[in-house]
Enzyme design. Structure first.
Site, PDB file in Angstrom:
ATOM      1  N   ARG A 135      39.018  53.609   3.716  1.00 52.57           N
ATOM      2  CA  ARG A 135      39.525  52.268   3.394  1.00 52.57           C
ATOM      3  C   ARG A 135      38.360  51.302   3.621  1.00 52.57           C
ATOM      4  O   ARG A 135      37.358  51.419   2.944  1.00 52.57           O
ATOM      5  CB  ARG A 135      40.753  51.993   4.282  1.00 52.57           C
ATOM      6  CG  ARG A 135      41.645  50.889   3.790  1.00 52.57           C
ATOM      7  CD  ARG A 135      42.981  50.842   4.518  1.00 52.57           C
ATOM      8  NE  ARG A 135      42.854  50.515   5.932  1.00 52.57           N
ATOM      9  CZ  ARG A 135      43.900  50.347   6.763  1.00 52.57           C
ATOM     10  NH1 ARG A 135      45.131  50.498   6.306  1.00 52.57           N
ATOM     11  NH2 ARG A 135      43.733  50.041   8.020  1.00 52.57           N
ATOM     12  N   HIS A 164      39.335  53.332  12.364  1.00 49.32           N
ATOM     13  CA  HIS A 164      40.790  53.498  12.272  1.00 49.32           C
ATOM     14  C   HIS A 164      41.096  54.926  11.819  1.00 49.32           C
ATOM     15  O   HIS A 164      40.420  55.457  10.941  1.00 49.32           O
ATOM     16  CB  HIS A 164      41.339  52.478  11.270  1.00 49.32           C
ATOM     17  CG  HIS A 164      42.830  52.401  11.222  1.00 49.32           C
ATOM     18  ND1 HIS A 164      43.607  52.220  12.346  1.00 49.32           N
ATOM     19  CD2 HIS A 164      43.701  52.462  10.179  1.00 49.32           C
ATOM     20  CE1 HIS A 164      44.884  52.168  11.990  1.00 49.32           C
ATOM     21  NE2 HIS A 164      44.968  52.318  10.689  1.00 49.32           N
ATOM     22  N   TYR A 264      78.321  46.880  -9.229  1.00 50.73           N
ATOM     23  CA  TYR A 264      77.679  47.005 -10.544  1.00 50.73           C
ATOM     24  C   TYR A 264      77.661  48.456 -11.011  1.00 50.73           C
ATOM     25  O   TYR A 264      77.329  49.370 -10.251  1.00 50.73           O
ATOM     26  CB  TYR A 264      76.234  46.505 -10.470  1.00 50.73           C
ATOM     27  CG  TYR A 264      76.126  45.024 -10.223  1.00 50.73           C
ATOM     28  CD1 TYR A 264      76.608  44.104 -11.161  1.00 50.73           C
ATOM     29  CD2 TYR A 264      75.540  44.535  -9.062  1.00 50.73           C
ATOM     30  CE1 TYR A 264      76.508  42.733 -10.941  1.00 50.73           C
ATOM     31  CE2 TYR A 264      75.430  43.167  -8.837  1.00 50.73           C
ATOM     32  CZ  TYR A 264      75.918  42.276  -9.778  1.00 50.73           C
ATOM     33  OH  TYR A 264      75.811  40.930  -9.545  1.00 50.73           O
ATOM     34  N   CYS A 309      74.207  45.343  -3.906  1.00 56.54           N
ATOM     35  CA  CYS A 309      73.869  44.143  -4.695  1.00 56.54           C
ATOM     36  C   CYS A 309      72.736  43.397  -3.996  1.00 56.54           C
ATOM     37  O   CYS A 309      72.240  43.817  -2.950  1.00 56.54           O
ATOM     38  CB  CYS A 309      75.079  43.226  -4.807  1.00 56.54           C
ATOM     39  SG  CYS A 309      76.594  44.030  -5.370  1.00 56.54           S
ATOM     40  N   ASP A 311      72.918  40.523  -2.408  1.00 56.07           N
ATOM     41  CA  ASP A 311      73.329  39.857  -1.159  1.00 56.07           C
ATOM     42  C   ASP A 311      74.509  40.525  -0.468  1.00 56.07           C
ATOM     43  O   ASP A 311      74.952  40.054   0.584  1.00 56.07           O
ATOM     44  CB  ASP A 311      73.756  38.410  -1.438  1.00 56.07           C
ATOM     45  CG  ASP A 311      72.838  37.735  -2.417  1.00 56.07           C
ATOM     46  OD1 ASP A 311      71.664  37.558  -2.062  1.00 56.07           O
ATOM     47  OD2 ASP A 311      73.285  37.434  -3.535  1.00 56.07           O
TER      48      ASP A 311
HETATM   49  C1  LIG Z   1      43.137  48.636  11.838  1.00 53.97           C
HETATM   50  C2  LIG Z   1      44.494  48.877  12.423  1.00 53.97           C
HETATM   51  N1  LIG Z   1      44.622  49.087  13.751  1.00 53.97           N
HETATM   52  C3  LIG Z   1      45.810  49.315  14.325  1.00 53.97           C
HETATM   53  C4  LIG Z   1      46.976  49.363  13.578  1.00 53.97           C
HETATM   54  C5  LIG Z   1      48.284  49.657  14.263  1.00 53.97           C
HETATM   55  O1  LIG Z   1      48.798  50.855  13.779  1.00 53.97           O
HETATM   56  P1  LIG Z   1      50.198  51.449  14.340  1.00 53.97           P
HETATM   57  O2  LIG Z   1      51.252  50.499  13.880  1.00 53.97           O
HETATM   58  O3  LIG Z   1      50.302  52.777  13.676  1.00 53.97           O
HETATM   59  O4  LIG Z   1      50.070  51.493  15.800  1.00 53.97           O
HETATM   60  C6  LIG Z   1      46.886  49.163  12.200  1.00 53.97           C
HETATM   61  C7  LIG Z   1      48.112  49.215  11.400  1.00 53.97           C
HETATM   62  O5  LIG Z   1      48.178  49.679  10.319  1.00 53.97           O
HETATM   63  C8  LIG Z   1      45.623  48.916  11.600  1.00 53.97           C
HETATM   64  O6  LIG Z   1      45.503  48.728  10.281  1.00 53.97           O
END
Ligand SMILES: Cc1ncc(COP(=O)(O)O)c(C=O)c1O
Length: 371
Positions: A135, A164, A264, A309, A311
């Site tokens: 990412r 991450h 619906y 629906c 709401d």
């Molecule tokens: C960069 C980063 N750190 C930490 C987190 C927290 O992740 P989690 O909710 O799985 O603890 C996220 C969530 O997507 C994230 O994008």
């Protein structure tokens, strides 16, 4: 009771959120960045931010700079970071409001430096490393040269380095371990060259549960602070408590004759005299338009029948003869020992608990409790 003004509402137990953050602090012994992006995972960002700080979270983490600026505008002064992309034009605001941003590209860093200089301040930034998430992140081999260069750049205070995990919630896969190896190899190289930024962080909720070696100086839990499981393979220990309950009131109830269409498309037709109740909950609230859902009323589990629906939707109440208009109905949470969890809803909707809570509409009133 405040909730008597509403026909459907969320009850959010800030005591549970505080408890969960304290549990994480005890488990990790590190600083905590409470992840409160996407309106605090649907729980309401302002209240969650305050509860997180009260429970001892030193940092608040959001995805976008505007989320951080809104928090600042409401008087929240905690250390704060925007972990996603920040447009260069917003850097002066980040400097002014003391919001840390992520950097992952040298050109981006130059643009940020120019903007910070214009603003007459120093931008606080953390370098994001690509270790396997695919990412945002700088490739490890580019990092040493980049850090040499940034050292000469007064306008940027690069005080953190982070990555991450893609699969920390799958303890059987060795993906997170591989990512950690790449990251720690880079850290070692940087330390040797005296280039390592001061603060190191990697762990989301799943890594907090599964990889103590990923704690470093700070952890970044999101889903766990709301008391929700990172995944079925990585359930939270018992000490955690879910914070959110979704309730509604039964607004109408009558017996319809056999062969009567419900909602619906009339995809559900009564097969006999059936007691059909109405609740004011629909896909405009984040309840999905899928078949086979359930609700809790008078301590019993009943089916949602017919199409959901925008709401409203309908309940089949033959099994609950004592049900009456104004009765409290639970769509997510517990009632008399029965429960419908965010995991249950996620399974029905073909998604994960994260998406269930993040999809809870703004129009749902959020009532805060502190138990
Ligand atoms: C960069 C980063 N750190 C930490 C987190 C927290 O992740 P989690 O909710 O799985 O603890 C996220 C969530 O997507 C994230 O994008």
């Amino acid at each position: 009771m405040e909730n008597q003004a509403y026909s459907t509402w969320l009850e959010i137990d800030l005591g549970a959120i505080k408890n969960n953050i304290k549990v994480i602090k005890r488990m990790t012994g590190t600083r905590v960045m409470a992840m409160i992006k996407a309106n605090g995972y649907g729980h309401g960002v302002q209240a969650v931010a305050r509860a997180a700080s009260e429970a001892g979270a030193e940092w608040l983490g959001v995805a976008r700079i505007e989320e951080a600026l809104n928090l600042r505008a409401s008087g929240i002064t905690a250390e704060m970071m925007a972990l996603g992309y920040t447009p260069p034009s917003m850097i002066p605001e980040a400097v002014r409001e003391n919001i840390h941003v992520a950097i992952y590209d040298p050109k981006m860093a130059q643009a940020y430096a120019r903007q910070a200089q214009k603003a007459g301040g120093r931008l606080k930034a953390h370098l994001k490393i690509e270790t396997g998430m695919g990412r945002l992140g700088m490739s490890p081999e580019k990092v040493p040269a980049f850090l040499e260069e940034i050292k000469t750049q007064d306008a940027i205070d690069l005080n953190g380095i982070f990555t991450h995990f893609a699969r920390a919630d799958e303890p059987g896969a060795n993906s997170a371990a591989k990512q950690l190896n790449r990251f720690t190899a880079l850290l070692a190289k940087l330390r040797k060259a005296d280039l390592c930024p001061a603060m190191v962080h990697t762990a989301n909720s799943a890594a907090i549960l599964n990889y103590p070696e990923a704690y470093f100086d700070l952890v970044r839990p999101g889903i766990a602070i709301y008391g929700l499981n990172p995944s079925p393979e990585s359930p939270l220990p018992e000490a955690f408590r879910p914070a959110l309950t979704w309730k509604a009131r039964l607004t109408f109830l009558r017996t319809l004759p056999p062969g009567h269409g419900i909602s619906y498309g009339s995809i559900y037709k009564t097969s006999k005299d059936e007691r059909i109740g109405v609740i004011p909950v629909g896909y405009g609230d984040g309840f999905r338009r899928v078949n086979g859902q359930e609700a809790l009323i008078r301590g019993q589990r009943v089916p949602v029948v017919g199409r959901v629906c925008m709401d409203q939707c309908m309940l089949q109440l033959d099994s609950v003869p004592e049900a009456a208009v104004e009765d409290e109905v639970v769509l997510l949470g517990e009632q008399n020992g029965l429960s419908i969890t965010a995991d249950d809803l996620g399974k029905k909707w073909g998604t994960v608990n994260y998406e269930v809570v993040c999809g809870l509409a703004d129009r749902l009133p959020r009532i805060y409790l502190d138990s």
